[in-house]
Design a protein around this motif. Structure first.
Motif, PDB file in Angstrom:
ATOM      1  N   LEU A   1       0.809  -1.219   0.000  1.00  0.00           N
ATOM      2  CA  LEU A   1       0.000   0.000   0.000  1.00  0.00           C
ATOM      3  C   LEU A   1       0.841   1.268   0.000  1.00  0.00           C
ATOM      4  N   LEU A   2       2.005   1.204   0.627  1.00  0.00           N
ATOM      5  CA  LEU A   2       2.861   2.388   0.672  1.00  0.00           C
ATOM      6  C   LEU A   2       4.079   2.272  -0.234  1.00  0.00           C
ATOM      7  N   GLY A   3       4.198   1.149  -0.932  1.00  0.00           N
ATOM      8  CA  GLY A   3       5.260   1.000  -1.924  1.00  0.00           C
ATOM      9  C   GLY A   3       6.645   0.877  -1.349  1.00  0.00           C
ATOM     10  N   GLY A   4       6.804   0.169  -0.232  1.00  0.00           N
ATOM     11  CA  GLY A   4       8.098   0.091   0.422  1.00  0.00           C
ATOM     12  C   GLY A   4       8.989  -1.032  -0.035  1.00  0.00           C
ATOM     13  N   LEU A   5       8.940  -1.409  -1.288  1.00  0.00           N
ATOM     14  CA  LEU A   5       9.799  -2.474  -1.793  1.00  0.00           C
ATOM     15  C   LEU A   5      10.392  -2.014  -3.117  1.00  0.00           C
ATOM     16  N   GLY A   6      11.588  -2.420  -3.377  1.00  0.00           N
ATOM     17  CA  GLY A   6      12.196  -2.101  -4.664  1.00  0.00           C
ATOM     18  C   GLY A   6      13.094  -0.886  -4.643  1.00  0.00           C
TER      19      GLY A   6
ATOM     20  N   SER B   1       1.663  12.756   5.024  1.00  0.00           N
ATOM     21  CA  SER B   1       1.317  11.742   4.032  1.00  0.00           C
ATOM     22  C   SER B   1      -0.098  11.227   4.257  1.00  0.00           C
ATOM     23  N   LEU B   2      -1.024  11.619   3.372  1.00  0.00           N
ATOM     24  CA  LEU B   2      -2.391  11.115   3.469  1.00  0.00           C
ATOM     25  C   LEU B   2      -2.455   9.602   3.278  1.00  0.00           C
ATOM     26  N   PRO B   3      -1.731   9.016   2.300  1.00  0.00           N
ATOM     27  CA  PRO B   3      -1.740   7.549   2.209  1.00  0.00           C
ATOM     28  C   PRO B   3      -1.205   6.882   3.478  1.00  0.00           C
ATOM     29  N   GLY B   4      -0.244   7.511   4.126  1.00  0.00           N
ATOM     30  CA  GLY B   4       0.276   6.969   5.379  1.00  0.00           C
ATOM     31  C   GLY B   4      -0.785   6.944   6.461  1.00  0.00           C
TER      32      GLY B   4
ATOM     33  N   ALA C   1       8.023   5.017  -2.190  1.00  0.00           N
ATOM     34  CA  ALA C   1       6.861   5.542  -2.921  1.00  0.00           C
ATOM     35  C   ALA C   1       6.194   6.743  -2.251  1.00  0.00           C
ATOM     36  N   HIS C   2       5.344   6.543  -1.239  1.00  0.00           N
ATOM     37  CA  HIS C   2       4.626   7.653  -0.625  1.00  0.00           C
ATOM     38  C   HIS C   2       5.474   8.419   0.386  1.00  0.00           C
TER      39      HIS C   2
END
Length: 195
Positions: A82-87, A167-170, A91-92
């Motif tokens: 959801l927060l894109g923490g891989l790679g 961070s709204l997504p956070g 992300a957010h």
């Protein structure tokens, strides 16, 4: 590629037990009661449940370990998907320290909400201690990520609080993690009652 950067800041790891979770656990663990004193004196055989390992045995231990693993998986997959923490990026969030701090705060919230869910009796002081523990995190984080403190302890931590709280997504993901964790707790309790 993937980064060798640690997800959690070392000083935050030390504060987890010292500030954010030990006091609520100590207070609730030492002052929570499942039987009031008059009932305990009237029914001394209630003490046999403790002596016969009804409340703490290997099944109870495995159940709590399973709860911990489920909460960790919810936290991890929320951070990754959801927060894109891989790679190699977050992300957010602009960096891994912000993502790790988000994950850390969700751990604090889940630990304290689980504590409240398993308290036999909710008293004002229990809720107050848990709220103080949870509400201490933002001001401590703002102080810790201020330029003077960040330069003293961890220069990479500069502006992490601003990144985290803007961070709204956070925020949305934090609510989702807490809701899923509470649902996991309620489902495991329902499963235990059915068996």
């Amino acid at each position: 590629g993937l980064s060798g950067t640690t997800l959690y800041d070392s000083y935050l790891i030390m504060m987890y037990n010292m500030i954010f979770t030990s006091l609520p656990i100590f207070i609730v663990g030492s002052l929570d009661l499942d039987v009031y004193a008059p009932a305990a004196f009237a029914l001394p055989k209630l003490y046999l449940f403790g002596a016969n390992h009804v409340y703490f045995n290997y099944r109870t231990l495995v159940a709590w370990l399973a709860r911990g693993v489920l909460h960790a998986l919810v936290n991890f997959f929320a951070a990754v998907f959801l927060l894109g923490g891989l790679g190699g990026h977050a992300a957010h969030f602009p960096d891994y320290l912000s993502l790790g701090t988000w994950s850390y705060w969700s751990c604090v919230l889940v630990a304290n909400s689980t504590l409240l869910l398993h308290a036999r009796v909710w008293m004002d002081w229990q809720i107050l201690i848990v709220l103080i523990s949870v509400m201490l995190f933002p001001p401590i984080l703002f102080i810790y990520s201020s330029p003077s403190a960040a330069n003293l302890f961890n220069p990479s931590f500069h502006d992490v609080a601003a990144n985290l709280f803007q961070s709204l997504p956070g925020w949305l993901c934090l609510g989702l993690v807490i809701a899923l964790s509470v649902l996991v707790e309620l489902a495991m309790d329902a499963w235990r009652r059915v068996k």
